[in-house]
Design an enzyme around this catalytic site. Structure first.
Site, PDB file in Angstrom:
ATOM      1  CG  ASP A 314     -16.951   1.141 -17.619  1.00  0.00           C
ATOM      2  OD1 ASP A 314     -17.076   0.001 -16.904  1.00  0.00           O
ATOM      3  OD2 ASP A 314     -18.415   1.169 -18.772  1.00  0.00           O
ATOM      4  CD  GLU A 365     -15.042  -3.205 -17.295  1.00  0.00           C
ATOM      5  OE1 GLU A 365     -15.214  -4.600 -17.088  1.00  0.00           O
ATOM      6  OE2 GLU A 365     -15.375  -3.000 -17.759  1.00  0.00           O
TER       7      GLU A 365
END
EC number: 2.4.1.18
Length: 639
Positions: A314, A365
């Site tokens: 993330d 991401e």
């Protein structure tokens, strides 16, 4: 049984422990945390915690009424505190009572805990893994032998506690998800499921992105054994499991990792760099060897202990740029904006994972274009895939637009073709796009309800035929109209509506079509995978292209009509003389459209169309998409 401090010798030497300090120990959970040992047929437990600047540390728990009766001893070389003791049966909650460098006394969690008690408590539980006899050898062997770059990858993104609830309103845990989610994944023809973070976190509102336990499955989701059983059951059904992981920042809670020993232990010393103002969290000091050991050990533990197939890292941008956050920033010592500690940590992370588990997917991401991310480039961070946030933003903006304005903004659906080979991409329609007032994917679509469903089918067809792997957030597959709510289950009641049910059928059929259509994935590494028929038809807002497979005759023709005007007798160029059959039409009745029959087979004409010497004519539905394949062609008559 009386609790006592024991002088049982440590099973690890100082040199073993020192590897943590150098950042070279990637199984640091085997030293730190709690461990069971047997001496003279007596079971003991050794507790170790790294807190180099603490003045004093006590082991406290329900077994000693949370009192300072079990002082831990410190290894001055490593800063690791240790105690070995016996415990009464059925008493297993514990914390560390730390006297910080400032003299402040505070209860702290065990950073290496494998299990926590259920909220609102956050004490760790004494948990010793039991060896599991896995039954997923066939899946893991196939995964090791296959080249995932040349295989279909279609991911269903799930927030575990809002997928489905019981009648009492309690979220399903992994025991129930094994019985419900896995058959659903099979029915919907997904290749992988990806979970938003499953590690321990204290607040549901964070969706799991503000962690306290990097080695612990969130207690709300069930036991480690239940999650292992879920993963195994997925593998038996040929479904891969991916988990989100958050190595950039952590929860600010005072009793967790934050300023653990009273100093900047896990975080940057510079408060401006330590504070993550955008998310109200604290940034890891990714240049510190002990932190690297902690984080890399964490994800390797999940890979090896739980047999997961992929990791989605993330917020990579927040780790590699100093100016990502909302607060003040300083240039690095080279005068640039790159966060060098984060940059080199991620390179090291991927190198270690690829050494230890080369067939596990590493996914970033990441929203910028300044840094090379995937292993397609030698000087990259070394990830396997990168989320294509540019594609996602452009196409959603386009599909929200009134068709009257689409001719002047046609580049929003074609621009991604300009850079599609720059990285190995995943095309994401994720949870971030259906929350915080952004509206659901269905609600974003222009027009009345019928037109919204038509465009959603068009959008998903575009995603499936565009080069890149795929990801769709739960509920979007049937066109849920309401935004996602983290504390409520999906709107399963929607499926009582005929239009939603048919949309779900369409998504399942499209997913199966993708899996069975080699031209959509086997040559994805090469520019030759796609050949444009007409990417400049702004006036009609119709996009047409070819997806090529390995064999000359193995290709698909894709035509997407972005307006509510049916295109009758529509001409496109084709590469070979012969006959072409319609194999997918988004406007069929079974999908929620109005067409009862497919277009008839198309015979080529000797009409030049752009660089093609042959052409065909067909009808393209309003706001619809069709896919054709050759059934009888003469390959020696190309162009």
């Amino acid at each position: 049984m009386k609790i006592q401090d024991s002088h049982v010798p440590s099973e690890f030497s100082s040199s073993d422990k020192e590897l943590i300090l150098t950042g070279e120990n990637f199984k640091s959970q085997e030293i730190l945390g709690v461990h069971q040992l047997m001496v003279d047929k007596v079971v003991y437990y050794t507790f170790r915690v790294w807190a180099p600047n603490a003045l004093e540390v006590f082991l406290v728990g329900d077994f000693n009424e949370w009192e300072d009766s079990l002082p831990m001893s410190k290894d001055e070389q490593t800063g690791i505190w240790e105690i070995t003791t016996n415990l009464p049966k059925e008493m297993d909650l514990y914390k560390y009572h730390v006297t910080q460098s400032t003299g402040r006394k505070i209860m702290k969690i065990d950073p290496y805990a494998k299990v926590f008690e259920k909220r609102p408590g956050n004490a760790a539980r004494v948990y010793i893994e039991k060896e599991k006899k896995w039954k997923d050898g066939l899946w893991r062997g196939r995964r090791k032998r296959s080249n995932h770059y040349k295989r279909p990858l279609n991911i269903y993104e799930v927030h575990a506690s809002s997928f489905k609830h019981s009648e009492s309103g309690k979220p399903y845990g992994f025991k129930e998800l094994t019985e419900t989610l896995i058959p659903y994944l099979e029915k919907m023809n997904y290749t992988h499921v990806e979970f938003m973070p499953l590690m321990e976190h204290p607040l549901d509102q964070s969706w799991g992105y503000q962690l306290i336990g990097y080695f612990a499955l969130c207690s709300e989701y069930g036991t480690p054994e239940e999650f292992k059983a879920f993963v195994e059951a997925c593998h038996v059904k040929n479904i891969g499991v991916i988990v989100d992981w958050v190595p950039g920042h952590f929860c600010v809670n005072d009793d967790a990792l934050a300023y653990y020993d009273g100093t900047a232990q896990f975080e940057y010393f510079d408060e401006n760099r330590a504070q993550n103002r955008r998310w109200g969290s604290i940034n890891f000091d990714l240049g510190k060897p002990e932190v690297q050991s902690f984080l890399i050990s964490s994800i390797l533990y999940w890979i090896q202990e739980y047999h997961i197939d992929g990791v989605r890292v993330d917020a990579v941008s927040s780790m590699i740029y100093r100016n990502y956050d909302d607060g003040p920033f300083m240039l690095n010592h080279e005068g640039g904006l790159t966060n060098l500690e984060g940059y080199y940590f991620l390179k090291r992370l991927n190198a270690v994972i690829k050494s230890e588990a080369p067939d596990v997917l590493m996914i970033a991401e990441e929203s910028s274009s300044e840094t090379r991310i995937t292993s397609k480039h030698e000087d990259s961070l070394g990830f396997d895939y990168k989320w294509n946030m540019g594609w996602m933003n452009d196409v959603l903006r386009f599909y929200e637009m009134d068709p009257l304005f689409r001719r002047d903004n046609f580049n929003l659906v074609t621009f991604s073709f300009m850079y599609m080979m720059e990285e190995r991409f995943i095309l994401p329609l994720s949870h971030d796009e259906v929350v915080h007032g952004k509206k659901s994917l269905m609600h974003k679509m222009w027009g009345d309800r019928y037109k919204q469903f038509a465009q959603l089918r068009n959008l998903y067809t575009f995603m499936m035929t565009h080069p890149g792997k795929k990801l769709l957030f739960m509920g979007s597959e049937w066109g849920q109209f309401l935004e996602w709510k983290y504390d409520e289950e999906l709107e399963w009641v929607d499926l009582e509506d005929d239009m939603n049910a048919k949309m779900q059928t369409f998504t399942s059929c499209l997913n199966e079509f993708y899996k069975q259509s080699a031209p959509l994935w086997e040559e994805e590494e090469n520019c030759q995978t796609i050949e444009f028929i007409d990417a400049d038809n702004r006036d009609d807002s119709v996009l047409s292209f070819i997806r090529h497979g390995k064999r000359t005759k193995d290709f698909l023709i894709v035509i997407l009509n972005m307006t509510p005007v049916e295109r009758v007798d529509f001409q496109i160029g084709v590469p070979y003389k012969g006959t072409y059959e319609e194999v997918l039409n988004t406007e069929m009745k079974e999908f929620g459209g109005t067409w009862e029959y497919h277009n008839p087979d198309c015979e080529t004409k000797n009409n030049v169309f752009k660089h093609f010497e042959q052409s065909i004519n067909t009808t393209v539905p309003a706001l619809g998409a069709i896919i054709l394949k050759p059934v009888d062609i003469q390959v020696n008559r190309k162009k």
